[in-house]
Motif scaffolding. Structure first.
Motif, mmCIF file in Angstrom:
data_model
loop_
_atom_site.group_PDB
_atom_site.id
_atom_site.type_symbol
_atom_site.label_atom_id
_atom_site.label_comp_id
_atom_site.label_asym_id
_atom_site.label_seq_id
_atom_site.Cartn_x
_atom_site.Cartn_y
_atom_site.Cartn_z
ATOM 1 N N ARG A 163 -24.595 27.911 18.880
ATOM 2 C CA ARG A 163 -23.579 27.733 17.844
ATOM 3 C C ARG A 163 -22.228 28.025 18.493
ATOM 4 N NH1 ARG A 163 -23.211 31.667 12.759
ATOM 5 N NH2 ARG A 163 -22.672 33.098 14.440
ATOM 6 N N LEU A 164 -21.341 27.061 18.396
ATOM 7 C CA LEU A 164 -20.058 27.197 19.082
ATOM 8 C C LEU A 164 -18.921 27.164 18.089
ATOM 9 C CD1 LEU A 164 -20.740 24.669 21.970
ATOM 10 C CD2 LEU A 164 -20.962 27.144 22.066
ATOM 11 N N SER A 165 -17.881 27.849 18.468
ATOM 12 C CA SER A 165 -16.673 27.810 17.659
ATOM 13 C C SER A 165 -15.585 27.146 18.497
ATOM 14 C CB SER A 165 -16.287 29.237 17.284
ATOM 15 O OG SER A 165 -15.063 29.227 16.641
ATOM 16 N N VAL A 166 -14.868 26.232 17.903
ATOM 17 C CA VAL A 166 -13.853 25.508 18.680
ATOM 18 C C VAL A 166 -12.577 26.333 18.765
ATOM 19 C CG1 VAL A 166 -12.512 23.375 18.828
ATOM 20 C CG2 VAL A 166 -14.861 23.311 17.984
ATOM 21 N N GLY A 167 -12.163 26.849 17.659
ATOM 22 C CA GLY A 167 -10.981 27.702 17.647
ATOM 23 C C GLY A 167 -9.675 26.924 17.665
ATOM 24 N N LYS A 173 -9.042 13.872 27.652
ATOM 25 C CA LYS A 173 -8.087 12.872 27.173
ATOM 26 C C LYS A 173 -7.891 12.984 25.663
ATOM 27 C CE LYS A 173 -9.526 9.577 30.731
ATOM 28 N NZ LYS A 173 -10.384 8.400 30.955
ATOM 29 N N VAL A 174 -8.904 13.532 25.009
ATOM 30 C CA VAL A 174 -8.868 13.600 23.546
ATOM 31 C C VAL A 174 -8.669 15.034 23.050
ATOM 32 C CG1 VAL A 174 -10.163 13.086 21.455
ATOM 33 C CG2 VAL A 174 -10.424 11.648 23.466
ATOM 34 N N ILE A 175 -9.383 15.939 23.671
ATOM 35 C CA ILE A 175 -9.333 17.339 23.234
ATOM 36 C C ILE A 175 -8.562 18.137 24.280
ATOM 37 C CG2 ILE A 175 -10.729 19.386 22.725
ATOM 38 C CD1 ILE A 175 -11.272 17.314 20.685
ATOM 39 N N VAL A 176 -7.554 18.822 23.825
ATOM 40 C CA VAL A 176 -6.759 19.620 24.750
ATOM 41 C C VAL A 176 -7.310 21.058 24.757
ATOM 42 C CG1 VAL A 176 -4.434 20.399 25.333
ATOM 43 C CG2 VAL A 176 -4.771 18.219 24.177
ATOM 44 N N GLY A 177 -7.491 21.572 25.974
ATOM 45 C CA GLY A 177 -8.040 22.928 26.101
ATOM 46 C C GLY A 177 -9.522 22.924 25.731
ATOM 47 N N LYS A 178 -10.013 23.995 25.198
ATOM 48 C CA LYS A 178 -11.409 24.104 24.739
ATOM 49 C C LYS A 178 -12.415 23.906 25.870
ATOM 50 C CE LYS A 178 -9.331 24.519 21.027
ATOM 51 N NZ LYS A 178 -8.834 25.890 20.890
ATOM 52 N N GLY A 194 -31.331 20.457 26.951
ATOM 53 C CA GLY A 194 -32.136 19.657 26.016
ATOM 54 C C GLY A 194 -32.067 20.166 24.603
ATOM 55 N N GLY A 195 -30.965 20.798 24.256
ATOM 56 C CA GLY A 195 -30.886 21.369 22.922
ATOM 57 C C GLY A 195 -29.876 20.692 22.027
ATOM 58 N N HIS A 196 -29.775 21.211 20.834
ATOM 59 C CA HIS A 196 -28.843 20.698 19.835
ATOM 60 C C HIS A 196 -27.739 21.720 19.608
ATOM 61 C CE1 HIS A 196 -32.034 17.814 19.199
ATOM 62 N NE2 HIS A 196 -32.865 18.824 19.028
ATOM 63 N N VAL A 197 -26.606 21.222 19.141
ATOM 64 C CA VAL A 197 -25.415 22.063 19.085
ATOM 65 C C VAL A 197 -24.874 22.124 17.660
ATOM 66 C CG1 VAL A 197 -23.058 22.343 19.962
ATOM 67 C CG2 VAL A 197 -24.836 21.403 21.441
ATOM 68 N N LEU A 198 -24.539 23.334 17.245
ATOM 69 C CA LEU A 198 -23.888 23.511 15.940
ATOM 70 C C LEU A 198 -22.449 23.940 16.187
ATOM 71 C CD1 LEU A 198 -24.062 23.734 12.833
ATOM 72 C CD2 LEU A 198 -24.828 26.090 13.129
ATOM 73 N N LEU A 199 -21.525 23.117 15.762
ATOM 74 C CA LEU A 199 -20.098 23.451 15.905
ATOM 75 C C LEU A 199 -19.618 24.006 14.578
ATOM 76 C CD1 LEU A 199 -18.856 20.268 17.803
ATOM 77 C CD2 LEU A 199 -19.115 22.553 18.746
ATOM 78 N N GLU A 200 -19.182 25.242 14.604
ATOM 79 C CA GLU A 200 -18.809 25.889 13.353
ATOM 80 C C GLU A 200 -17.370 26.381 13.457
ATOM 81 O OE1 GLU A 200 -21.612 28.603 11.113
ATOM 82 O OE2 GLU A 200 -20.121 30.027 11.790
ATOM 83 N N ASP A 201 -16.550 25.868 12.614
ATOM 84 C CA ASP A 201 -15.168 26.353 12.608
ATOM 85 C C ASP A 201 -14.467 25.825 11.372
ATOM 86 O OD1 ASP A 201 -12.856 27.659 13.521
ATOM 87 O OD2 ASP A 201 -13.435 27.226 15.581
ATOM 88 N N VAL A 202 -13.275 26.319 11.213
ATOM 89 C CA VAL A 202 -12.483 25.901 10.044
ATOM 90 C C VAL A 202 -12.079 24.435 10.201
ATOM 91 C CG1 VAL A 202 -11.632 28.191 9.529
ATOM 92 C CG2 VAL A 202 -10.428 26.806 11.191
ATOM 93 N N PRO A 203 -11.692 23.782 9.095
ATOM 94 C CA PRO A 203 -11.343 22.361 9.188
ATOM 95 C C PRO A 203 -10.132 22.137 10.096
ATOM 96 C CG PRO A 203 -11.663 23.018 6.897
ATOM 97 C CD PRO A 203 -11.666 24.264 7.699
ATOM 98 N N GLY A 204 -10.145 21.005 10.749
ATOM 99 C CA GLY A 204 -8.986 20.585 11.533
ATOM 100 C C GLY A 204 -8.929 21.125 12.939
ATOM 101 N N THR A 205 -9.987 21.734 13.404
ATOM 102 C CA THR A 205 -9.940 22.306 14.759
ATOM 103 C C THR A 205 -10.507 21.344 15.802
ATOM 104 O OG1 THR A 205 -11.972 23.458 14.186
ATOM 105 C CG2 THR A 205 -9.930 24.735 14.110
ATOM 106 N N GLY A 206 -10.980 20.194 15.364
ATOM 107 C CA GLY A 206 -11.419 19.193 16.339
ATOM 108 C C GLY A 206 -12.911 19.189 16.600
ATOM 109 N N LYS A 207 -13.681 19.717 15.656
ATOM 110 C CA LYS A 207 -15.140 19.752 15.844
ATOM 111 C C LYS A 207 -15.699 18.337 15.969
ATOM 112 C CE LYS A 207 -15.952 21.865 11.910
ATOM 113 N NZ LYS A 207 -14.611 22.160 11.356
ATOM 114 N N THR A 208 -15.376 17.537 14.982
ATOM 115 C CA THR A 208 -15.917 16.187 14.956
ATOM 116 C C THR A 208 -15.400 15.381 16.148
ATOM 117 O OG1 THR A 208 -15.915 16.361 12.565
ATOM 118 C CG2 THR A 208 -16.223 14.168 13.482
ATOM 119 N N MET A 209 -14.125 15.568 16.457
ATOM 120 C CA MET A 209 -13.532 14.848 17.585
ATOM 121 C C MET A 209 -14.217 15.216 18.894
ATOM 122 S SD MET A 209 -11.403 12.538 18.020
ATOM 123 C CE MET A 209 -10.678 12.568 16.404
ATOM 124 N N LEU A 210 -14.507 16.501 19.037
ATOM 125 C CA LEU A 210 -15.191 16.954 20.255
ATOM 126 C C LEU A 210 -16.570 16.304 20.363
ATOM 127 C CD1 LEU A 210 -15.327 18.867 22.725
ATOM 128 C CD2 LEU A 210 -16.233 20.623 21.223
#
Lengths: 450, 309
Positions: free
Chosen positions: B165-169, B15-20, B34-50
């Protein structure tokens, strides 16, 4: 394993011909699709190869020759292993290491090496399967090899012919300079010792290193041809009758090349005829001038006669017979059984666990059959490909079979990675593979690429 | 159950993130492991939103910390405050179920390290007292790999603690159009409801860990990880923790696909997100344009997959 190791040890005690015969008996048994006995098949091949190598009546006069023979021995065992597909990638190096040990010191170290190999193989070759000769599928490569083999061999034989081989009677072979026999020209040169060599002058015309190397190359090519022929024969037998024509084009030049190479090798290995005018001492003019020389003497025995027991042609022939016998045994056992584990279904069929194991084996065997089928079409799974990736690739090359291949893979994965199997899945997998055997067709263009 | 768990969250996050879908699937697999996630990508790709959408969907206690250069460790872990009768511990934002560490590389290494104990052991030691964190405890951190000014590279020890470590793209054109339509009015993140009940995540984790992994696949995992330790281009390969991570994520992916067993495809899919950030490249390799992802791909193509021969 112990029995087999003992057999290997016996081979080192100059019972090599017997060893080959025993190996000939073991090999068909090894090839039966039994999870335990099949482990022996690669080692049986090694044994046959090593025995044949040791039976070759050649010795090493220098390091170069030793190394050449070592390489040849390794090639031999490798080819036999490939032909029987008993070698898996994970024990390739064990084979080579063991063979090097054998060649470097064909005594205690060799026995230790083979013993180590047996143990290593038993530990590692857990899922080895015997599939004859599927490795050789490159049609143009075979024809080129046949032509190249003929050319090189003819050249090498012609070069080596003036000197040829000489074999001695010892069990351990000797490759030594050939002794050409020339007639005596003067009575004074007749030896008076009464030895068997009296009346014969020996002129050494030794093989050069190049000649020996070329002869070895000829022998190696013979072995390559043999392995290729086995592979092709097997592939041909597995091809439906209506489609066998396609392999004749490879079989005929290869078989022709093999026969010609064999003939050339036999010819080169035959001692050259005595030179014209060779005579025994009693016939030499003027020999009776010295009374002491007039007593009847045996005809000279220049010891150029080959020891038939250790004749390399005989060895190669034996080897060929052994492999042929093994191959036909394999064929017979395969045709007689509905699946490749004829002995194992003797388990109690009421047990659900055992039924599950049987179903697992059937699905896995069906998948192996599929891989084998792909292999005969020139499509081989690369080591880094998963079954799904392979299915996708095959689907692209053979779009008509894509659905079946995907379905088979979906049946295979739970069995292989999830220990989940049932009778219906096994039946379905077998049905798909049988269907693929009849309908598997590559896209013309993509098939060439594959 | 795991598949149902994943589907519910995916539908909610959609509903919030399209695709991905892939990124979300890896994120969920990491959460299941049971792990932690590092989202790494350029600004504005929806990391925080995800991260926010997943946290909201999980229905867990959620806190967000904006990492800045002047952030102190005690701003994260908490601080003891004198309140008349004595010192009282004021718990920091780390005492939550889902901690969003936004732009984690903007804080100093000292502050970044404040999370080490929390991430690996699920506890915080402050003022000589060790306090357990709520269970589950998930750190979802974001960072921008491009902008280097005013940032501090995450230490190896910290990176190793992130399971993936994930990239949103960037979205493709269609996805971006859909996004514009969907976000034209009120942003749906504010109305996003939890779709997972209390305790469901812990139960899903338990099930995920029980997913069957063939011994040969375990060997395959170990071979992959060991191969990272013998690369010319790196000065540090993946740790044994990476083997555990690869196993856990592969199990999570299998569970999300509705399977009760792991396949080599799961392991291969998980390899780059799990191993990529654990490979420390030598300077000369970086200059030559070598990337950890390429190295992992090379390893994947060199290690034999356990399949029938």
């Amino acid at each position: 394993m112990l029995v087999f190791t003992a057999l290997i040890a016996s081979g080192w005690l100059n019972w090599l011909p017997l060893g080959v015969v025993i190996a000939a008996v073991i090999l068909p048994f090894s090839i039966r699709r039994n999870a335990k006995t099949q482990l022996f098949a690669p080692w049986a091949s090694v044994y046959v190869g090593a025995s044949a190598f040791l039976m070759l009546p050649l010795n090493f006069s220098n390091l170069l020759e030793r190394l050449s023979w070592m390489a040849l021995g390794i090639l031999l065992a490798w080819l036999i292993g490939l032909a029987f597909d008993g070698i898996k990638e994970r024990n390739h190096w064990a084979w080579l290491a063991g063979l090097i040990l054998l060649m470097l010191n064909p005594s205690a170290a060799g026995v230790i090496g083979v013993l180590g190999l047996c143990i290593f193989g038993a530990l590692r070759a857990r899922s080895s399967r015997i599939r004859v000769g599927v490795q050789f599928q490159n049609r143009s490569g075979m024809i080129v090899l046949a032509i190249l083999g003929l050319t090189i061999s003819a050249f090498s034989i012609l070069l080596a012919r003036p000197a040829g081989f000489q074999f001695n009677d010892a069990t351990m072979p000797v490759l030594k300079p050939r002794t050409a026999i020339k007639p005596k020209t003067t009575a004074s040169s007749i030896e008076t010792t009464g030895s068997s060599r009296s009346g014969v002058e020996k002129v050494q015309t030794s093989n050069s290193g190049l000649q020996n190397a070329l002869l070895l190359m000829n022998l190696a090519l013979l072995l390559v041809m043999m392995a290729l022929l086995l592979g092709l024969l097997r592939n041909r037998m597995q091809t439906p009758k209506g489609r066998r024509k396609s392999e004749i084009s490879e079989l005929i030049p290869l078989f022709g090349a093999f026969i010609v190479l064999l003939a050339l090798f036999v010819w080169a290995s035959t001692p050259p005829p005595r030179l014209e005018g060779t005579k025994t001492p009693s016939n030499i003019q003027g020999a009776n001038q010295n009374p002491s020389l007039n007593k009847p003497t045996k005809p000279p025995e220049p010891k150029l006669e080959r020891n038939e027991r250790t004749n390399p042609i005989f060895t190669i022939f034996m080897l060929f017979i052994v492999m042929a016998a093994a191959y036909w045994a394999y064929r017979i056992t395969r045709e007689k059984t509905a699946n490749d584990f004829p002995e194992e279904p003797e388990l109690d069929s009421n047990s659900s666990l055992e039924k599950k194991i049987q179903a697992t084996n059937r699905v896995r065997e069906a998948y192996r059959g599929f891989l084998e089928l792909c292999s005969t079409k020139g499509i081989r799974r690369s080591n880094d490909q998963t079954s799904l990736e392979f299915a996708a690739w095959v689907g692209r090359l053979a779009p008509d079979s894509s659905v079946d291949v995907q379905h088979l893979t979906r049946l295979y994965e739970p069995v292989r990675y999830g220990q989940l199997s049932d009778e219906s899945g096994a039946l379905e997998a077998e049905r798909i593979v049988n269907a693929l055997k009849n309908n598997f067709k590559l896209e013309p263009l993509l098939g060439e690429i594959a | 159950m795991i598949q149902e768990f994943g589907n519910r969250i995916k539908q909610n996050v959609a509903k919030v993130i399209v695709g991905k879908d892939d990124t979300l699937e890896f994120l969920l697999a990491a959460v299941l492991a049971g792990g932690h996630v590092l989202l790494e990508d350029v600004p504005g790709t929806g990391k925080t939103m995800l991260a926010r959408a997943v946290a909201a969907s999980l229905g867990l206690d959620f806190k967000r910390v904006q990492f800045t250069p002047d952030l102190l460790p005690s701003d994260i872990t908490g601080v003891s405050v004198y309140k008349g009768t004595g010192f009282e511990f004021q718990a920091g934002p780390v005492f939550t179920n889902v901690l969003l560490a936004d732009e984690i590389n903007r804080a100093t290494p000292k502050t970044q390290s404040a999370l080490l104990e929390a991430m690996s052991e699920g506890q915080v030691s402050a003022d000589g007292i060790t306090r357990p964190l709520p269970n589950p405890f998930i750190v979802i951190a974001t960072q921008n790999p491009i902008e280097m000014d005013g940032t501090y590279r995450l230490p190896e020890a910290q990176l190793d603690r992130f399971l993936v470590r994930l990239s949103v793209g960037y979205p493709d054109q269609t996805q971006e159009l859909t996004m514009l339509e969907r976000l034209q009015g009120v942003h749906p993140i504010s109305s996003l409801q939890a779709v997972i009940g209390d305790g469901n995540l812990l139960e899903a984790r338990k099930q995920s860990r029980s997913i069957h992994l063939e011994p040969e696949l375990r060997e395959y995992i170990v071979k992959l990880v060991h191969a990272t330790r013998h690369l010319d281009a790196t000065y540090l390969g993946a740790s044994p923790r990476a083997s555990l991570a690869l196993q856990g994520v592969a199990q999570g992916l299998a569970g999300l696909a509705g399977r009760t067993f792991v396949t080599p495809d799961d392991v291969k899919r998980a390899a780059i997100p799990v191993l990529g950030h654990r490979l420390m490249l030598k300077a000369e390799a970086r200059l030559k344009g070598v990337t950890p992802e390429k190295l992992v791909k090379d390893i994947l193509s060199s290690v034999a997959v356990p399949v029938e021969k």
